[in-house]
Design an enzyme around this catalytic site. Structure first.
Site, mmCIF file in Angstrom:
data_model
loop_
_atom_site.group_PDB
_atom_site.id
_atom_site.type_symbol
_atom_site.label_atom_id
_atom_site.label_comp_id
_atom_site.label_asym_id
_atom_site.label_seq_id
_atom_site.Cartn_x
_atom_site.Cartn_y
_atom_site.Cartn_z
ATOM 1 N N HIS A 1 0.784 -1.250 0.136
ATOM 2 C CA HIS A 1 -0.044 -0.014 0.007
ATOM 3 C C HIS A 1 0.789 1.293 0.068
ATOM 4 O O HIS A 1 0.479 2.183 -0.575
ATOM 5 C CB HIS A 1 -1.117 -0.003 1.311
ATOM 6 C CG HIS A 1 -2.266 -0.874 1.051
ATOM 7 N ND1 HIS A 1 -3.537 -0.298 0.917
ATOM 8 C CD2 HIS A 1 -2.354 -2.110 0.820
ATOM 9 C CE1 HIS A 1 -4.216 -1.338 0.994
ATOM 10 N NE2 HIS A 1 -3.506 -2.682 0.540
ATOM 11 N N HIS B 1 -1.052 -13.153 -1.061
ATOM 12 C CA HIS B 1 -2.677 -13.695 -0.636
ATOM 13 C C HIS B 1 -2.306 -14.996 0.027
ATOM 14 O O HIS B 1 -3.483 -15.462 0.376
ATOM 15 C CB HIS B 1 -3.748 -13.277 -1.739
ATOM 16 C CG HIS B 1 -4.111 -11.875 -1.948
ATOM 17 N ND1 HIS B 1 -4.814 -11.649 -2.712
ATOM 18 C CD2 HIS B 1 -3.481 -10.944 -1.164
ATOM 19 C CE1 HIS B 1 -4.936 -10.140 -2.716
ATOM 20 N NE2 HIS B 1 -4.209 -9.716 -1.810
ATOM 21 N N THR B 2 -1.266 -15.515 -0.228
ATOM 22 C CA THR B 2 -1.234 -16.838 0.521
ATOM 23 C C THR B 2 -1.220 -16.817 2.004
ATOM 24 O O THR B 2 -1.243 -17.484 3.099
ATOM 25 C CB THR B 2 0.308 -17.564 0.187
ATOM 26 O OG1 THR B 2 0.275 -18.875 0.620
ATOM 27 C CG2 THR B 2 1.426 -16.737 0.468
ATOM 28 N N ASP C 1 -5.863 -17.518 2.311
ATOM 29 C CA ASP C 1 -5.514 -18.918 1.857
ATOM 30 C C ASP C 1 -6.426 -19.966 2.876
ATOM 31 O O ASP C 1 -5.842 -20.141 3.882
ATOM 32 C CB ASP C 1 -3.932 -19.109 1.797
ATOM 33 C CG ASP C 1 -3.620 -20.558 1.666
ATOM 34 O OD1 ASP C 1 -4.539 -21.502 1.253
ATOM 35 O OD2 ASP C 1 -2.377 -20.918 1.551
#
Length: 326
Positions: free
Chosen positions: A67, A194-195, A246
């Site tokens: 971000h 995103h794991t 996940d």
């Protein structure tokens, strides 16, 4: 010709510039070799202490780095706190950034300041910490380029439209990542972050209850996974309820994220489209089957991301306190 004192001084100034990586205002791995050689060890110790206290430190710090770099560049502008509630961190797209990420960087910077006051930027501390949390979760070790300076602008009004949304398709993802000189391969690899971590239900509820006029549930979702999500995120669920990104190995940095996409278990639309879109499907299949390929691509993409919009030389400043301009 014999060396003069002036020539000797110029030579040593040049050598210091080479060692500290300031010759061309570019980032270098040994930027603090002379001025703060212990910086990476200090940050790592702080990160590991925070991780031992709460796992959330890992996804929170990694997400904070993304971000930060996507708005104003990698300059720690996202960490600035404003008494008026109008800093970058106050933008609606940043309100879900977990406090443990901010706390990790702030504490690491304080530890660095105790040894090397006024030398290391908050932006570099965040970049090092982002690498360290990946390693702490079982991900690959890689060298971090350093030499960033801290930004002087942090405004909530400059965030909108600069962060990828969970509803994005591949074209939208590629367009946004390309702004930062990141390729489609980089985008797919960075999506693998995103794991780790979690998401609040409202970020994907449309896939369960209002996807389209012909199908309330996104047909690309595995039906069993969709039922599990509905059970965890019923309509009108409390806004603080969160779900692992996940569902298989949520606390391990691995390639299972891509295996989930192949199985129809991507949480966001922007995750699942990486498999359903023909232009990205082969890369997802490769990463799902070859963790070494994923790790290599992730390292390359992280190093490229870390160069986004950096301030060097006389640009910006070295903040004493990461939450406030000097």
């Amino acid at each position: 010709m014999a060396d003069t004192p002036q020539r000797t001084i110029i030579y040593w100034l040049f050598m210091v510039a080479v060692l500290t990586g300031t010759t061309h205002g570019q980032l270098t791995e040994n930027f603090y070799a002379v001025t703060c050689p212990m910086v990476e060890a200090i940050v790592k110790q702080t990160v590991n202490t925070k991780v031992s206290q709460t796992f959330t430190t890992i996804p929170a710090t990694l997400r904070l780095f993304f971000h930060d770099c996507f708005v104003e560049g990698c300059d720690a502008s996202v960490i600035i706190a404003s008494p008026n509630g109008d800093a970058e961190k106050d933008a609606s797209d940043n309100l879900s950034l977990a406090g443990d990420g901010f706390d990790t960087v702030i504490k690491a910077k304080q530890a660095v300041e105790a040894v090397c006051p006024g030398v290391v930027s908050c932006a570099d501390v965040l970049a090092i910490a982002a690498r360290d949390v990946v390693v702490a979760a079982g991900g690959p070790l890689f060298n971090v380029q350093l030499g960033r300076r801290d930004g002087l602008i942090s405004k909530a009004s400059r965030v909108k439209g600069n962060l990828p949304l969970p509803t994005f398709n591949v074209n939208q993802l590629n367009t946004m990542f390309a702004r930062h000189n990141l390729t489609q391969l980089d985008m797919i690899a960075l999506s693998g972050a995103h794991t780790l971590g979690f998401s609040h239900c409202n970020r994907f509820a449309n896939r369960l209850y209002s996807f389209s006029s012909s199908s309330k549930v996104d047909p690309s979702l595995d039906p069993t996974y969709a039922q599990q999500l509905m059970a965890s995120c019923p309509q009108n669920v409390a806004p603080d309820i969160a779900i692992n990104m996940d569902p298989i190995t949520p606390q391990t940095f691995d390639n299972v994220y891509y295996q989930n996409l192949v199985a129809g278990k991507g949480l966001f639309t922007s995750d699942q489209v990486l498999f359903t879109n023909p232009s990205t499907q082969s890369t997802v299949n490769d990463f799902a089957n070859n963790p070494g390929d994923f790790n290599g691509a992730f390292i390359t993409a992280m190093r490229k991301l870390g160069q986004t919009g950096v301030k060097t030389g006389n640009q910006g400043e070295i903040r004493r306190d990461c939450t406030a301009f000097n």
